[in-house]
Design an enzyme around this catalytic site. Structure first.
Site, mmCIF file in Angstrom:
data_model
loop_
_atom_site.group_PDB
_atom_site.id
_atom_site.type_symbol
_atom_site.label_atom_id
_atom_site.label_comp_id
_atom_site.label_asym_id
_atom_site.label_seq_id
_atom_site.Cartn_x
_atom_site.Cartn_y
_atom_site.Cartn_z
ATOM 1 N N CYS A 33 10.538 -32.461 -2.767
ATOM 2 C CA CYS A 33 10.260 -33.335 -3.916
ATOM 3 C C CYS A 33 10.977 -32.836 -5.176
ATOM 4 O O CYS A 33 10.579 -31.815 -5.744
ATOM 5 C CB CYS A 33 8.749 -33.386 -4.116
ATOM 6 N N CYS A 36 8.808 -32.573 -8.322
ATOM 7 C CA CYS A 36 7.890 -31.427 -8.277
ATOM 8 C C CYS A 36 8.529 -30.211 -8.935
ATOM 9 O O CYS A 36 7.830 -29.394 -9.547
ATOM 10 C CB CYS A 36 7.502 -31.092 -6.832
#
Length: 111
Positions: A33, A36
Protein backbone atom coordinates in the site's frame (compact mmCIF):
# COMPACT_ATOMS: atom_id res chain seq x y z
CA UNK A 1 4.08 2.35 28.34
CA UNK A 2 6.17 1.95 25.25
CA UNK A 3 6.63 5.05 23.14
CA UNK A 4 6.77 3.00 19.98
CA UNK A 5 4.17 1.44 17.77
CA UNK A 6 3.54 -2.21 18.61
CA UNK A 7 2.99 -4.72 15.80
CA UNK A 8 0.17 -7.14 16.58
CA UNK A 9 -1.72 -10.05 14.98
CA UNK A 10 -5.24 -11.44 15.24
CA UNK A 11 -4.03 -13.58 18.17
CA UNK A 12 -2.81 -10.49 20.08
CA UNK A 13 -5.83 -8.27 19.42
CA UNK A 14 -7.93 -9.12 22.46
CA UNK A 15 -5.06 -8.73 24.93
CA UNK A 16 -3.36 -5.71 23.34
CA UNK A 17 -6.47 -3.75 22.29
CA UNK A 18 -9.72 -4.91 23.88
CA UNK A 19 -8.26 -5.43 27.36
CA UNK A 20 -6.03 -2.34 27.32
CA UNK A 21 -6.55 0.18 30.09
CA UNK A 22 -5.99 3.20 27.87
CA UNK A 23 -7.45 3.99 24.43
CA UNK A 24 -5.78 2.16 21.54
CA UNK A 25 -5.29 3.45 18.01
CA UNK A 26 -5.19 0.50 15.63
CA UNK A 27 -3.40 1.25 12.36
CA UNK A 28 -4.31 -1.21 9.61
CA UNK A 29 -1.80 -1.27 6.76
CA UNK A 30 -0.38 -3.41 3.95
CA UNK A 31 3.15 -3.77 2.61
CA UNK A 32 1.90 -3.18 -0.95
CA UNK A 33 0.00 0.00 0.00
CA UNK A 34 1.65 3.22 -1.22
CA UNK A 35 -0.59 5.53 0.86
CA UNK A 36 0.33 3.53 3.96
CA UNK A 37 3.91 4.73 3.47
CA UNK A 38 2.60 8.30 3.81
CA UNK A 39 0.72 7.51 7.03
CA UNK A 40 3.50 5.66 8.87
CA UNK A 41 5.49 8.77 9.90
CA UNK A 42 2.30 10.36 11.27
CA UNK A 43 1.49 7.23 13.25
CA UNK A 44 4.99 7.31 14.74
CA UNK A 45 4.56 11.01 15.58
CA UNK A 46 1.27 10.28 17.34
CA UNK A 47 2.94 7.45 19.26
CA UNK A 48 5.55 9.89 20.57
CA UNK A 49 3.17 12.74 21.28
CA UNK A 50 0.46 10.73 23.03
CA UNK A 51 2.49 7.92 24.61
CA UNK A 52 1.25 8.84 28.09
CA UNK A 53 -2.44 8.58 27.15
CA UNK A 54 -2.64 6.33 24.12
CA UNK A 55 -1.40 2.96 22.96
CA UNK A 56 -0.78 2.58 19.22
CA UNK A 57 -0.65 -0.75 17.47
CA UNK A 58 -0.30 -1.64 13.83
CA UNK A 59 -1.72 -4.65 12.08
CA UNK A 60 -0.93 -5.84 8.58
CA UNK A 61 -4.23 -6.71 6.93
CA UNK A 62 -3.29 -9.68 4.74
CA UNK A 63 -2.16 -12.09 7.49
CA UNK A 64 -4.89 -10.98 9.93
CA UNK A 65 -8.28 -11.48 8.26
CA UNK A 66 -10.30 -11.99 11.45
CA UNK A 67 -9.75 -8.54 12.92
CA UNK A 68 -9.95 -6.91 9.48
CA UNK A 69 -13.40 -8.46 8.99
CA UNK A 70 -14.55 -7.71 12.54
CA UNK A 71 -13.68 -4.02 12.20
CA UNK A 72 -14.93 -3.79 8.60
CA UNK A 73 -11.66 -2.56 7.14
CA UNK A 74 -12.37 -2.08 3.45
CA UNK A 75 -9.35 -0.02 2.47
CA UNK A 76 -5.93 0.84 3.82
CA UNK A 77 -4.55 2.76 5.48
CA UNK A 78 -7.30 2.53 8.09
CA UNK A 79 -7.50 3.68 11.69
CA UNK A 80 -9.75 2.47 14.48
CA UNK A 81 -9.70 4.18 17.87
CA UNK A 82 -10.92 1.76 20.51
CA UNK A 83 -11.38 2.20 24.24
CA UNK A 84 -12.53 -0.62 26.52
CA UNK A 85 -13.95 -2.65 23.63
CA UNK A 86 -15.85 0.34 22.21
CA UNK A 87 -15.14 1.83 18.79
CA UNK A 88 -14.74 5.59 19.23
CA UNK A 89 -13.54 6.61 15.78
CA UNK A 90 -12.97 5.06 12.38
CA UNK A 91 -11.20 6.39 9.28
CA UNK A 92 -10.04 4.92 5.99
CA UNK A 93 -7.59 6.41 3.54
CA UNK A 94 -4.80 8.89 4.16
CA UNK A 95 -5.67 11.72 6.52
CA UNK A 96 -3.61 14.82 7.20
CA UNK A 97 -1.39 15.14 10.25
CA UNK A 98 -3.63 17.95 11.52
CA UNK A 99 -6.74 15.80 11.15
CA UNK A 100 -5.09 12.88 12.93
CA UNK A 101 -3.93 15.02 15.84
CA UNK A 102 -7.30 16.77 16.05
CA UNK A 103 -9.13 13.44 16.11
CA UNK A 104 -6.89 12.14 18.89
CA UNK A 105 -7.09 15.39 20.89
CA UNK A 106 -10.88 15.30 20.69
CA UNK A 107 -11.07 11.85 22.29
CA UNK A 108 -8.09 11.96 24.62
CA UNK A 109 -8.81 15.37 26.12
CA UNK A 110 -12.46 14.54 26.81
CA UNK A 111 -11.63 11.41 28.85
Amino acid sequence: MSKGVITITDADFETEVLKAEQPVLVYFWASWCGPCQLMSPMINLAASKYSDRLKIVKMEIDPNPLTVKQYQVEGVPALRLIKKNQLLESTEGVISKDKLLSLLDQHLNSN
